[in-house]
Design a protein around this motif. Structure first.
Motif, short mmCIF file in Angstrom:
data_model
loop_
_atom_site.label_atom_id
_atom_site.label_comp_id
_atom_site.label_asym_id
_atom_site.label_seq_id
_atom_site.Cartn_x
_atom_site.Cartn_y
_atom_site.Cartn_z
N ALA A 130 0.83 -1.22 0.00
CA ALA A 130 0.00 0.00 0.00
C ALA A 130 0.87 1.27 0.00
O ALA A 130 0.57 2.23 -0.71
CB ALA A 130 -0.94 0.00 1.21
N VAL A 131 1.95 1.26 0.79
CA VAL A 131 2.78 2.48 0.82
C VAL A 131 3.35 2.78 -0.57
O VAL A 131 3.43 3.94 -0.99
CB VAL A 131 3.93 2.39 1.87
N GLN A 132 3.73 1.73 -1.28
CA GLN A 132 4.34 1.94 -2.61
C GLN A 132 3.28 2.35 -3.64
O GLN A 132 3.56 3.16 -4.54
CB GLN A 132 5.07 0.69 -3.06
N LEU A 133 2.07 1.80 -3.52
CA LEU A 133 1.01 2.19 -4.46
C LEU A 133 0.61 3.65 -4.23
O LEU A 133 0.36 4.39 -5.19
CB LEU A 133 -0.21 1.26 -4.32
N ALA A 134 0.58 4.07 -2.95
CA ALA A 134 0.26 5.47 -2.67
C ALA A 134 1.37 6.40 -3.19
O ALA A 134 1.10 7.48 -3.72
CB ALA A 134 0.05 5.66 -1.16
N ARG A 135 2.62 5.95 -3.09
CA ARG A 135 3.75 6.73 -3.64
C ARG A 135 3.59 6.84 -5.17
O ARG A 135 3.80 7.90 -5.75
CB ARG A 135 5.09 6.06 -3.33
N ARG A 136 3.24 5.72 -5.80
CA ARG A 136 3.08 5.74 -7.26
C ARG A 136 1.94 6.66 -7.70
O ARG A 136 1.94 7.16 -8.82
CB ARG A 136 2.83 4.32 -7.79
N ALA A 137 0.96 6.85 -6.79
CA ALA A 137 -0.14 7.78 -7.11
C ALA A 137 0.32 9.23 -6.96
O ALA A 137 -0.42 10.15 -7.25
CB ALA A 137 -1.33 7.50 -6.19
N GLY A 138 1.55 9.42 -6.45
CA GLY A 138 2.13 10.76 -6.37
C GLY A 138 2.11 11.36 -4.98
O GLY A 138 2.57 12.50 -4.79
N ALA A 139 1.58 10.61 -4.00
CA ALA A 139 1.44 11.17 -2.65
C ALA A 139 2.77 11.12 -1.89
O ALA A 139 3.64 10.30 -2.19
CB ALA A 139 0.38 10.39 -1.87
N ARG A 140 2.87 12.02 -0.91
CA ARG A 140 3.91 11.91 0.11
C ARG A 140 3.36 10.93 1.14
O ARG A 140 2.24 11.09 1.61
CB ARG A 140 4.14 13.30 0.72
N VAL A 141 4.14 9.91 1.48
CA VAL A 141 3.59 8.84 2.33
C VAL A 141 4.36 8.76 3.64
O VAL A 141 5.60 8.69 3.66
CB VAL A 141 3.63 7.47 1.60
N ILE A 142 3.59 8.77 4.74
CA ILE A 142 4.15 8.59 6.07
C ILE A 142 3.75 7.18 6.53
O ILE A 142 2.56 6.86 6.59
CB ILE A 142 3.57 9.64 7.05
N GLY A 143 4.74 6.36 6.81
CA GLY A 143 4.48 4.98 7.20
C GLY A 143 4.73 4.78 8.69
O GLY A 143 5.83 5.04 9.16
N MET A 144 3.70 4.32 9.41
CA MET A 144 3.87 4.06 10.85
C MET A 144 4.30 2.62 11.04
O MET A 144 3.63 1.68 10.58
CB MET A 144 2.56 4.32 11.58
N ALA A 145 5.45 2.45 11.70
CA ALA A 145 6.04 1.13 11.90
C ALA A 145 7.05 1.24 13.03
O ALA A 145 7.39 2.35 13.47
CB ALA A 145 6.73 0.65 10.63
N SER A 146 7.57 0.09 13.49
CA SER A 146 8.63 0.13 14.50
C SER A 146 9.93 0.57 13.82
O SER A 146 10.04 0.58 12.58
CB SER A 146 8.81 -1.26 15.12
N ASP A 147 10.92 0.88 14.66
CA ASP A 147 12.21 1.31 14.10
C ASP A 147 12.83 0.21 13.22
O ASP A 147 13.60 0.51 12.31
CB ASP A 147 13.18 1.68 15.23
N ASP A 148 12.49 -1.05 13.50
CA ASP A 148 13.04 -2.17 12.71
C ASP A 148 12.74 -1.99 11.21
O ASP A 148 13.45 -2.53 10.37
CB ASP A 148 12.39 -3.50 13.12
N ASN A 149 11.66 -1.27 10.91
CA ASN A 149 11.26 -1.14 9.50
C ASN A 149 11.56 0.22 8.89
O ASN A 149 11.17 0.49 7.76
CB ASN A 149 9.76 -1.46 9.38
N ALA A 150 12.29 1.06 9.64
CA ALA A 150 12.59 2.41 9.13
C ALA A 150 13.40 2.35 7.83
O ALA A 150 13.10 3.06 6.86
CB ALA A 150 13.34 3.22 10.19
N ALA A 151 14.41 1.48 7.79
CA ALA A 151 15.27 1.42 6.61
C ALA A 151 14.50 0.89 5.40
O ALA A 151 14.64 1.40 4.28
CB ALA A 151 16.49 0.54 6.89
N PHE A 152 13.66 -0.13 5.64
CA PHE A 152 12.85 -0.65 4.52
C PHE A 152 11.96 0.45 3.96
O PHE A 152 11.89 0.66 2.74
CB PHE A 152 12.00 -1.86 4.95
#
Ligand SMILES: NC(=O)c1ccc[n+]([C@@H]2O[C@H](COP(=O)([O-])OP(=O)(O)OC[C@H]3O[C@@H](n4cnc5c(N)ncnc54)[C@H](OP(=O)(O)O)[C@@H]3O)[C@@H](O)[C@H]2O)c1
Length: 324
Positions: free
Chosen positions: A164-186
């Motif tokens: 979903a984060v990548q599809l929203a990016r492809r739609a042109g949006a700025r995307v803020i993803g809520m996740a633990s620090d383990d996933n910050a780099a991904f």
């Protein structure tokens, strides 16, 4: 399959814990008109299966035991029923089972629930794609993500979230993803701004988006819809795929897999991954015989992308955090 050997499939005989998952011998399925039988190579695991097995969704998904499990699969067609003109024996396909019987060495499927596997899409992503692809497409569409928007997404690195984060990016949006620090780099690697969940989340979101958040997709539940409303996101631009009580309370959307379930959607996302336009992380691939371990790991809710089951002995299987 050797002569005299029966194919194996998951069967549940009662609601309950992981010990209610049994791998049993079953009769070889026969395709009826417009159906095919697929020799399964891989099948996805989804958290919804845990809720169904534990009996939390009895009203929504009633079961007459014994019952199978699994929606997503990929494999090779092994037999074809009358009326099927679109596929032939040996074709490599991915698809979905509406009977929840995908976790089996052989699955019977409507031909209309299959698409051809792109040659460069590996078996593991193909076999775990349907639920997360259709859900991610539906959720991004529900909030009308577009260029210039700030879209916040909870559960941003999970099976649905990582797409979903990548599809929203492809739609042109700025995307803020809520996740633990383990996933910050991904998340950074796919152009998404990471914000850690937990105490102080509202303050952190207001700090990274001082002009406000335009749309909010909740993929985890437990208060994210309330937070989105509090942040002033308009209810037509909030979608939750899991918190149905909050959706009723606030009148927000609940579009999920059912709203985008089609071969066209599945083929579109399969091609995006096959062409390298988006990535689909895998946390682990378990042989079918280690089904119980796969579900124990899934229940921890720390999956990045997918946990996949592999069915063919000839398929090389990596167990553990592959994070590919
Ligand atoms: N309505 C539908 O059509 C539909 C379809 C598919 C799924 N679903 C439901 O939607 C949910 C998501 O499915 P999924 O397959 O994406 O699940 P999943 O892959 O199991 O999600 C795992 C992710 O949850 C994150 N997470 C754990 N605690 C969190 C928290 N407190 N806040 C935010 N994220 C947290 C983890 O991130 P960290 O490791 O960074 O903590 C992990 O990446 C499930 O409840 C599923 O049943 C609904």
């Amino acid at each position: 399959m050797k002569p005299g050997k029966m194919p194996k499939a998951v069967r549940l005989t009662a609601y309950g814990g992981i010990d209610q998952l049994h791998i049993v011998d079953v009769a070889m399925p026969e395709p009826k008109r417009n159906e095919v039988v697929v020799r399964v190579v891989s099948s996805g695991t989804n958290p919804g299966e845990i809720a169904i097995r534990e009996g939390h969704l009895k009203e929504m998904f009633p079961m007459d035991f014994p019952f199978g499990q699994g929606t997503d699969f990929a494999g090779r067609i092994s037999s074809v029923g009358s009326g099927v003109t679109t596929f032939a024996i040996g074709d490599e396909v991915l698809g979905w089972s509406e009977q929840r019987s995908a976790q089996a060495e052989y699955v019977v499927s409507e031909a209309s629930h299959l698409v051809a596997k792109p040659p460069s899409l590996d078996w593991f992503r193909a076999g775990s794609l349907f639920v997360v692809a259709t859900t991610a497409v539906a959720a991004v569409r529900a909030v009308s993500a577009k260029a210039g928007d700030v879209v916040a997404i909870s559960g941003a690195a999970g099976g649905v979230g990582s797409l979903a984060v990548q599809l929203a990016r492809r739609a042109g949006a700025r995307v803020i993803g809520m996740a633990s620090d383990d996933n910050a780099a991904f998340l950074a690697s796919v152009g998404v701004e990471h914000v850690a969940y937990g105490d102080g989340l509202e303050r952190r979101l207001r700090a990274v988006a001082p002009e406000g958040i335009d749309a909010f997709i909740d993929l985890f539940g437990g208060g994210y819809v309330d937070l989105a409303v509090k942040l002033g996101v308009s209810t037509e631009r909030i979608d939750t795929i899991i918190d149905f009580a909050a959706a009723e309370k606030h009148g927000v959307k609940t579009d999920g897999s059912a709203q985008a379930a089609s071969p066209a959607t599945l083929a579109d996302v399969a091609n995006l991954i096959a062409w390298g336009e988006i990535v689909m992380p895998l946390t682990a691939i378990y042989p079918f015989s280690l089904l119980h371990d796969a579900y124990a790991e899934l229940a921890r809710r720390k999956t990045r992308g997918k946990i996949v089951l592999a069915f063919e002995e000839s398929v090389k299987v990596r167990i553990g955090a592959t994070s590919m």
